[in-house]
Enzyme design. Structure first.
Site, short mmCIF file in Angstrom:
data_model
loop_
_atom_site.label_atom_id
_atom_site.label_comp_id
_atom_site.label_asym_id
_atom_site.label_seq_id
_atom_site.Cartn_x
_atom_site.Cartn_y
_atom_site.Cartn_z
CE1 TYR A 179 -3.76 2.44 0.65
CE2 TYR A 179 -2.46 3.23 2.51
CZ TYR A 179 -3.53 3.37 1.65
OH TYR A 179 -4.38 4.44 1.79
CG ASP A 194 5.65 3.75 1.04
OD1 ASP A 194 5.91 4.37 2.10
OD2 ASP A 194 4.51 3.65 0.58
CE LYS A 235 0.79 4.91 8.33
NZ LYS A 235 0.78 4.06 7.18
C1 LIG Z 1 0.18 4.59 5.79
C2 LIG Z 1 0.97 4.38 4.57
C3 LIG Z 1 0.92 5.27 3.49
C4 LIG Z 1 -0.06 6.40 3.42
O1 LIG Z 1 0.14 7.33 4.43
P1 LIG Z 1 -1.09 8.30 4.84
O2 LIG Z 1 -0.47 9.23 5.80
O3 LIG Z 1 -2.13 7.39 5.41
O4 LIG Z 1 -1.54 8.96 3.59
C5 LIG Z 1 1.79 5.06 2.44
N1 LIG Z 1 2.65 4.04 2.44
C6 LIG Z 1 2.71 3.16 3.44
C7 LIG Z 1 3.72 2.07 3.40
C8 LIG Z 1 1.86 3.30 4.53
O5 LIG Z 1 1.89 2.40 5.51
#
Ligand SMILES: *Cc1c(COP(=O)(O)O)cnc(C)c1O
Length: 425
Positions: free
Chosen positions: A141, A236, A264
């Site tokens: 994701y 990511d 995060k």
């Molecule tokens: C949570 C997440 C996102 C998206 O971040 P948001 O702040 O929710 O838009 C993108 N990549 C990864 C790996 C994530 O866990």
């Protein structure tokens, strides 16, 4: 139950009653607990119930809820105002802190979410290479931007939406998706259309189909294949950044991606995202370069301060070994409890993150393995644990998280609660 009343009200004024899909308990059934407050490892709902929290806002709260250092920092800056639309010293400090943790990073751009970070990373990769295709992995994701809504993890998996209505064909046609940990599939795609691929984007430890670890050589293979074909590699690290190391998976394995996305943990519980890398790529962003990206609230002082306070505590305490051994203790405790009950399962974990798959398979290495896991059993365990005062994410595909406030006693109590819960299953 006040949660029930509030959910009724919420559904009358918000789609599904929530601001983000998984929160609605659609995957596990029942009524979402409306939260009143959090403290350390615990979260309290509006009905006065206390739970050991393994959601932790889906990853940001590595120090636990309402950590005194974060609260103190916020209290210091709050009276000075909440947003200026002008540069601040706090942004510079946070960017410097990130640079110090990722040795090859030269420039950092702050945005407001992980979604924005990966979205911008792709735009940058396309601008840099003059190519359009993106290669991603099934079950990973990268936020909810159009190009990523192809076989995506997190809410996309929970609700079985392979891609979303409203995403133009032209967009998803530019996204190729292959199984995680499958180097052969990556080679095959590059052999077919390597000159058209702008970037490979990957969660270097996957955390949105549950925790799935990269097999030895997988990440290194991505680095050499992308380099060979002139494509960029985007790590990511929105979950893994500062959660698994002071730095991330890239620093742990000493692999240098072209762009790293963060979010995060670096916001300490406030909305934030960032992308970073060497100047030759990051310098293409406006106003230094021509690739447009902007944000009214980007670099928000409260978010910067909460992030800085969090990273300062992490740098001082370096809790990662402890966090890892607690995660391991919990994983072992859970394996043991399920094992004694005769429930086959795989528990995958990295530092401060884990997930349970109820599967007969020996290992869970990709989305196909994940899908063999029983969602029905997860729901049962989820509700039984809730009854024992332990909160997991309300979806079998979300990772569980630990904070530094989850001490040995909390972990022990969790395993006891699980044993209690399993008596009712
Ligand atoms: C949570 C997440 C996102 C998206 O971040 P948001 O702040 O929710 O838009 C993108 N990549 C990864 C790996 C994530 O866990």
């Amino acid at each position: 139950m006040r949660s029930e009343e509030l959910f009724e009200r919420a559904r009358r004024c918000m789609p599904g009653g929530v601001s983000s899909p998984v929160r609605a308990y659609g995957a596990v059934g029942g009524v979402p607990r409306f939260v009143e407050r959090g403290e350390g490892a615990y979260i309290f709902d509006v009905d006065g119930n206390r739970y050991i929290d393994y959601v932790l806002s889906y990853g940001p709260l590595i120090l636990g809820h309402a950590h005194p250092a974060v609260l103190k920092a916020l209290t210091e800056v709050l009276p000075k105002g909440t947003s200026f639309g002008a540069p601040t010293e706090l942004e510079v400090e946070l960017a410097e802190t990130i640079k110090a943790a990722f040795p090859f990073v030269e420039l950092v751009r702050f945005v407001n979410s992980g979604t924005e970070a990966t979205m911008t990373a792709v735009r940058l990769a396309r601008a840099r290479t003059g190519r359009e295709l993106i290669l991603k992995f099934e079950g990973c994701y990268h936020g909810h931007a159009d190009p990523f809504l192809v076989r995506a993890g997190s809410g996309g998996l929970t609700f079985n939406i392979p891609s979303s209505p409203g995403v133009p064909k032209g967009t998803t046609e530019c996204t190729i998706s292959v199984p995680y940990n499958d180097r052969g599939a990556v080679e095959e795609v590059f052999g077919r259309c390597g000159e058209d691929i702008a970037a490979v984007v990957v969660e270097p430890v996957a955390g949105n189909m549950g925790v799935v670890l990269p097999q030895e050589g997988f990440l290194e293979g991505l680095r050499s294949t992308t380099k060979e074909h002139g494509a960029l590699l985007i790590f990511d690290e929105v979950i893994t950044g500062f959660r698994v190391e002071f730095g991330g998976i890239s620093t742990r394995y000493n692999i240098e991606p072209d762009i790293i996305t963060l979010g995060k943990v670096i916001g300490g519980g406030l909305p934030v995202g960032a992308l970073c890398g060497r100047e030759e790529v990051m310098g293409l962003l406006a106003p230094q370069g021509k690739v447009y990206q902007a944000g009214t609230l980007s670099g928000n002082p409260l978010a910067m301060k909460a992030g800085l306070a969090t990273l300062e505590v992490l740098r001082k305490e370096m809790p990662y070994r402890m966090l890892r051994s607690r995660t391991e203790e919990l994983a072992e405790g859970m394996r043991g409890a399920f094992g004694r009950k005769g429930i086959p399962c795989v528990v995958n974990y990295d530092t401060g993150m884990f997930s349970i798959f109820f599967t007969e398979r020996e290992r869970v290495l990709n989305l196909e393995d994940v899908r063999t896991s029983s969602a029905e059993l997860y729901s049962k365990v989820f509700h039984a644990l809730l009854g024992e005062g332990v909160m997991l994410a309300p979806s079998p595909y979300e990772s569980a998280f630990l904070s530094t406030a989850h001490d040995g006693e909390v972990v022990e109590r969790t395993v006891e609660a699980l044993e209690g819960a399993l008596r009712h299953i």
